[in-house]
Design a protein around this motif. Structure first.
Motif, PDB file in Angstrom:
ATOM      1  N   ILE A 230       0.834  -1.204   0.000  1.00 19.28           N
ATOM      2  CA  ILE A 230       0.000   0.000   0.000  1.00 19.28           C
ATOM      3  C   ILE A 230       0.864   1.247   0.000  1.00 19.28           C
ATOM      4  CG2 ILE A 230      -1.610   1.346   1.411  1.00 19.28           C
ATOM      5  CD1 ILE A 230      -2.899  -1.266   2.266  1.00 19.28           C
ATOM      6  N   GLU A 231       1.916   1.253   0.806  1.00 16.30           N
ATOM      7  CA  GLU A 231       2.791   2.423   0.870  1.00 16.30           C
ATOM      8  C   GLU A 231       3.489   2.666  -0.463  1.00 16.30           C
ATOM      9  OE1 GLU A 231       2.912   4.643   3.229  1.00 16.30           O
ATOM     10  OE2 GLU A 231       1.366   3.470   4.244  1.00 16.30           O
ATOM     11  N   VAL A 232       3.911   1.600  -1.136  1.00 16.90           N
ATOM     12  CA  VAL A 232       4.546   1.764  -2.449  1.00 16.90           C
ATOM     13  C   VAL A 232       3.581   2.439  -3.419  1.00 16.90           C
ATOM     14  CG1 VAL A 232       5.425   0.536  -4.472  1.00 16.90           C
ATOM     15  CG2 VAL A 232       6.179  -0.131  -2.190  1.00 16.90           C
ATOM     16  N   ALA A 233       2.329   1.979  -3.420  1.00 17.63           N
ATOM     17  CA  ALA A 233       1.339   2.576  -4.314  1.00 17.63           C
ATOM     18  C   ALA A 233       1.070   4.032  -3.957  1.00 17.63           C
ATOM     19  CB  ALA A 233       0.041   1.770  -4.270  1.00 17.63           C
ATOM     20  N   LEU A 234       0.968   4.329  -2.666  1.00 15.27           N
ATOM     21  CA  LEU A 234       0.671   5.701  -2.237  1.00 15.27           C
ATOM     22  C   LEU A 234       1.823   6.654  -2.533  1.00 15.27           C
ATOM     23  CD1 LEU A 234      -1.137   5.124   1.186  1.00 15.27           C
ATOM     24  CD2 LEU A 234      -2.155   5.759  -1.016  1.00 15.27           C
ATOM     25  N   ASP A 235       3.024   6.125  -2.633  1.00 16.36           N
ATOM     26  CA  ASP A 235       4.187   6.975  -2.918  1.00 16.36           C
ATOM     27  C   ASP A 235       4.348   7.290  -4.411  1.00 16.36           C
ATOM     28  OD1 ASP A 235       4.844   7.145  -0.270  1.00 16.36           O
ATOM     29  OD2 ASP A 235       6.325   5.525  -0.325  1.00 16.36           O
ATOM     30  N   THR A 236       3.492   6.744  -5.244  1.00 15.47           N
ATOM     31  CA  THR A 236       3.580   7.026  -6.681  1.00 15.47           C
ATOM     32  C   THR A 236       3.213   8.481  -6.954  1.00 15.47           C
ATOM     33  OG1 THR A 236       2.940   4.740  -7.176  1.00 15.47           O
ATOM     34  CG2 THR A 236       2.752   6.354  -8.961  1.00 15.47           C
ATOM     35  N   PRO A 237       4.048   9.220  -7.665  1.00 17.17           N
ATOM     36  CA  PRO A 237       3.703  10.617  -7.975  1.00 17.17           C
ATOM     37  C   PRO A 237       2.535  10.693  -8.955  1.00 17.17           C
ATOM     38  CG  PRO A 237       5.697   9.978  -9.135  1.00 17.17           C
ATOM     39  CD  PRO A 237       5.364   8.836  -8.213  1.00 17.17           C
ATOM     40  N   VAL A 238       1.803  11.789  -8.882  1.00 20.42           N
ATOM     41  CA  VAL A 238       0.683  12.019  -9.801  1.00 20.42           C
ATOM     42  C   VAL A 238       1.121  13.083 -10.806  1.00 20.42           C
ATOM     43  CG1 VAL A 238      -1.731  12.710 -10.026  1.00 20.42           C
ATOM     44  CG2 VAL A 238      -0.969  11.442  -7.994  1.00 20.42           C
ATOM     45  N   PRO A 239       1.268  12.720 -12.080  1.00 19.23           N
ATOM     46  CA  PRO A 239       1.753  13.685 -13.078  1.00 19.23           C
ATOM     47  C   PRO A 239       0.789  14.863 -13.241  1.00 19.23           C
ATOM     48  CG  PRO A 239       1.885  11.446 -13.931  1.00 19.23           C
ATOM     49  CD  PRO A 239       1.070  11.384 -12.676  1.00 19.23           C
ATOM     50  N   ASP A 240       1.357  16.000 -13.587  1.00 16.72           N
ATOM     51  CA  ASP A 240       0.581  17.197 -13.862  1.00 16.72           C
ATOM     52  C   ASP A 240       0.777  17.558 -15.325  1.00 16.72           C
ATOM     53  OD1 ASP A 240      -0.846  19.506 -13.804  1.00 16.72           O
ATOM     54  OD2 ASP A 240       0.633  20.676 -12.684  1.00 16.72           O
ATOM     55  N   GLY A 241      -0.176  17.199 -16.153  1.00 11.97           N
ATOM     56  CA  GLY A 241      -0.057  17.481 -17.579  1.00 11.97           C
ATOM     57  C   GLY A 241       0.459  16.284 -18.349  1.00 11.97           C
ATOM     58  N   LEU A 242       0.829  16.525 -19.605  1.00 13.69           N
ATOM     59  CA  LEU A 242       1.304  15.455 -20.473  1.00 13.69           C
ATOM     60  C   LEU A 242       2.609  14.864 -19.947  1.00 13.69           C
ATOM     61  CD1 LEU A 242       0.651  16.976 -24.022  1.00 13.69           C
ATOM     62  CD2 LEU A 242      -0.646  15.156 -22.890  1.00 13.69           C
ATOM     63  N   VAL A 243       2.767  13.556 -20.153  1.00 14.71           N
ATOM     64  CA  VAL A 243       3.962  12.839 -19.696  1.00 14.71           C
ATOM     65  C   VAL A 243       4.804  12.495 -20.914  1.00 14.71           C
ATOM     66  CG1 VAL A 243       4.837  10.801 -18.515  1.00 14.71           C
ATOM     67  CG2 VAL A 243       2.742  11.907 -17.689  1.00 14.71           C
ATOM     68  N   GLN A 244       6.007  13.018 -20.954  1.00 16.69           N
ATOM     69  CA  GLN A 244       6.879  12.789 -22.102  1.00 16.69           C
ATOM     70  C   GLN A 244       7.571  11.432 -21.968  1.00 16.69           C
ATOM     71  OE1 GLN A 244       9.732  15.892 -22.768  1.00 16.69           O
ATOM     72  NE2 GLN A 244      10.652  14.911 -24.558  1.00 16.69           N
ATOM     73  N   VAL A 245       7.686  10.732 -23.106  1.00 22.18           N
ATOM     74  CA  VAL A 245       8.352   9.437 -23.137  1.00 22.18           C
ATOM     75  C   VAL A 245       9.355   9.419 -24.287  1.00 22.18           C
ATOM     76  CG1 VAL A 245       6.440   8.151 -22.086  1.00 22.18           C
ATOM     77  CG2 VAL A 245       6.505   8.449 -24.569  1.00 22.18           C
ATOM     78  N   GLU A 246      10.213   8.403 -24.241  1.00 21.12           N
ATOM     79  CA  GLU A 246      11.190   8.202 -25.305  1.00 21.12           C
ATOM     80  C   GLU A 246      11.085   6.767 -25.788  1.00 21.12           C
ATOM     81  OE1 GLU A 246      14.909   9.169 -23.540  1.00 21.12           O
ATOM     82  OE2 GLU A 246      14.576  11.356 -23.630  1.00 21.12           O
ATOM     83  N   ASP A 247      11.266   6.575 -27.096  1.00 23.75           N
ATOM     84  CA  ASP A 247      11.179   5.248 -27.705  1.00 23.75           C
ATOM     85  C   ASP A 247      12.597   4.735 -27.908  1.00 23.75           C
ATOM     86  OD1 ASP A 247      10.597   2.975 -29.048  1.00 23.75           O
ATOM     87  OD2 ASP A 247       9.454   3.916 -30.659  1.00 23.75           O
ATOM     88  N   ASP A 248      12.964   3.696 -27.135  1.00 24.29           N
ATOM     89  CA  ASP A 248      14.319   3.159 -27.277  1.00 24.29           C
ATOM     90  C   ASP A 248      14.328   1.888 -28.119  1.00 24.29           C
ATOM     91  OD1 ASP A 248      13.198   1.266 -25.662  1.00 24.29           O
ATOM     92  OD2 ASP A 248      14.556   1.543 -23.968  1.00 24.29           O
ATOM     93  N   SER A 249      13.278   1.688 -28.926  1.00 19.72           N
ATOM     94  CA  SER A 249      13.108   0.572 -29.866  1.00 19.72           C
ATOM     95  C   SER A 249      12.695  -0.731 -29.183  1.00 19.72           C
ATOM     96  CB  SER A 249      14.392   0.319 -30.690  1.00 19.72           C
ATOM     97  OG  SER A 249      15.381  -0.317 -29.913  1.00 19.72           O
ATOM     98  N   VAL A 250      12.828  -0.817 -27.888  1.00 15.92           N
ATOM     99  CA  VAL A 250      12.381  -2.001 -27.156  1.00 15.92           C
ATOM    100  C   VAL A 250      11.092  -1.696 -26.409  1.00 15.92           C
ATOM    101  CG1 VAL A 250      12.943  -3.677 -25.353  1.00 15.92           C
ATOM    102  CG2 VAL A 250      14.730  -2.866 -26.923  1.00 15.92           C
ATOM    103  N   MET A 251      11.089  -0.589 -25.693  1.00 15.35           N
ATOM    104  CA  MET A 251       9.904  -0.147 -24.985  1.00 15.35           C
ATOM    105  C   MET A 251      10.030   1.344 -24.728  1.00 15.35           C
ATOM    106  SD  MET A 251      10.556  -1.549 -21.125  1.00 15.35           S
ATOM    107  CE  MET A 251       9.031  -0.795 -20.576  1.00 15.35           C
ATOM    108  N   TYR A 252       8.925   1.965 -24.389  1.00 17.39           N
ATOM    109  CA  TYR A 252       8.961   3.391 -24.073  1.00 17.39           C
ATOM    110  C   TYR A 252       9.503   3.595 -22.658  1.00 17.39           C
ATOM    111  CZ  TYR A 252       6.101   4.246 -28.194  1.00 17.39           C
ATOM    112  OH  TYR A 252       5.640   4.310 -29.476  1.00 17.39           O
TER     113      TYR A 252
END
Length: 292
Positions: A230-252
């Motif tokens: 439960i604590e691990v889940a509660l410690d997850t940050p909540v993004p504000d706005g669009l979340v940028q990702v990068e494509d490394d050809s295997v996964m984002y």
């Protein structure tokens, strides 16, 4: 490539599948987590307090005491009292017989019994698809408590649709439409009643402990693992706005280092989107408040 164009990649299927397991794990948390404090002892009964009254010696010495002579005192006349009829005893209130505890099945055969009890308690069991529900839940919770995920366990059917990204000004972002794939699962999660979960966990706790011993914790109580998850889940940050990702050809991967350095379980939760993350966290806090 133009703005707002949807781009897919071979990595999208992998990312979608990994996200599903984290959502599934959180849902299983709701099915089990409400039990953590059910065994807490009741508070001790307080002893009745006695009040001591001190008498001032000086005041007591000033009190006049009338002398009394037993030989000269006239006896008081005896009074004959009629006996007071005894009140009839109230009939004891009928007590409802306690339900007989059900015999727990073997761990291998426990899933139908678990589902039947949840269904009888008006818990919606349709999303649950595991054939070894207790074993899969225990493994998933143990992994989340350590910040990791496991994809070899299936608890609920995966959401429809695929993980998608947008290209805006040459940069890739998570397409917010991907978040809505998890709305139905989160709706189900937040609808679960904590009291019902407590009762069912109390019933099946011996089987949970048996499954926990199977994966290497014969002397440990599974409750501490639930709290850590439960604590691990509660410690997850909540993004504000669009979340940028990068494509490394295997996964984002996340372009923001503060996101990419998070434990695996939290990184996958980020793919559910800010609204769903907040709803899940609010429900977990509600459960934790009820338990404590």
């Amino acid at each position: 490539m133009s703005d707002d164009q949807v781009e897919t990649s071979p990595a999208t299927e992998e990312a979608s599948r990994k996200t599903t397991w984290v959502v599934v794990s959180l849902i299983v948390l709701a099915v089990i987590a409400a039990i953590v404090w059910w065994w807490l002892p009741a508070s001790e009964d307080k002893k009745p307090q006695t009040e001591t009254v001190e008498v001032d010696q000086q005041q007591s010495s000033e009190v006049e005491v009338e002398s009394y002579d037993e030989e000269t005192a006239e006896p008081e006349p005896e009074l004959e009292l009629e006996p007071i009829p005894a009140e009839p005893e109230a009939a004891p209130e009928p007590q409802e017989p306690e339900p007989e505890p059900i015999a727990l099945p073997e761990l291998d055969e426990s899933t139908p019994t678990v589902l039947q009890n949840l269904d009888s308690a008006e818990i919606n069991i349709r999303p649950l698809k595991s054939s070894q529900l207790i074993r899969d839940a225990v493994v998933l919770m143990d992994n989340i408590s350590n910040g990791s995920i496991v994809r070899e366990r299936t608890i609920v059917q995966r959401p429809d649709g695929r993980f998608k990204v947008l290209e805006v000004d040459g940069e890739l972002y998570i397409d917010e439409s991907s978040y809505h794939r998890y709305d139905a699962l989160v709706d189900w999660f937040v609808s679960l009643e904590a009291d019902v979960l407590v009762e069912n966990y109390e019933l099946f706790k011996p089987l949970v402990q048996e499954a926990y011993a199977e994966i290497g914790y014969p002397e440990s109580d599974f409750d501490s693992t639930l709290l850590e998850a439960i604590e691990v889940a509660l410690d997850t940050p909540v993004p504000d706005g669009l979340v940028q990702v990068e494509d490394d050809s295997v996964m984002y991967t996340f372009a923001d280092d503060s996101y990419e350095s998070l434990p695996g379980a939290q990184k996958q939760l980020l793919r559910m989107g800010p609204d769903n993350i907040q709803r899940v966290k609010d429900k977990l806090r509600e459960i934790r408040r009820a338990l404590q």
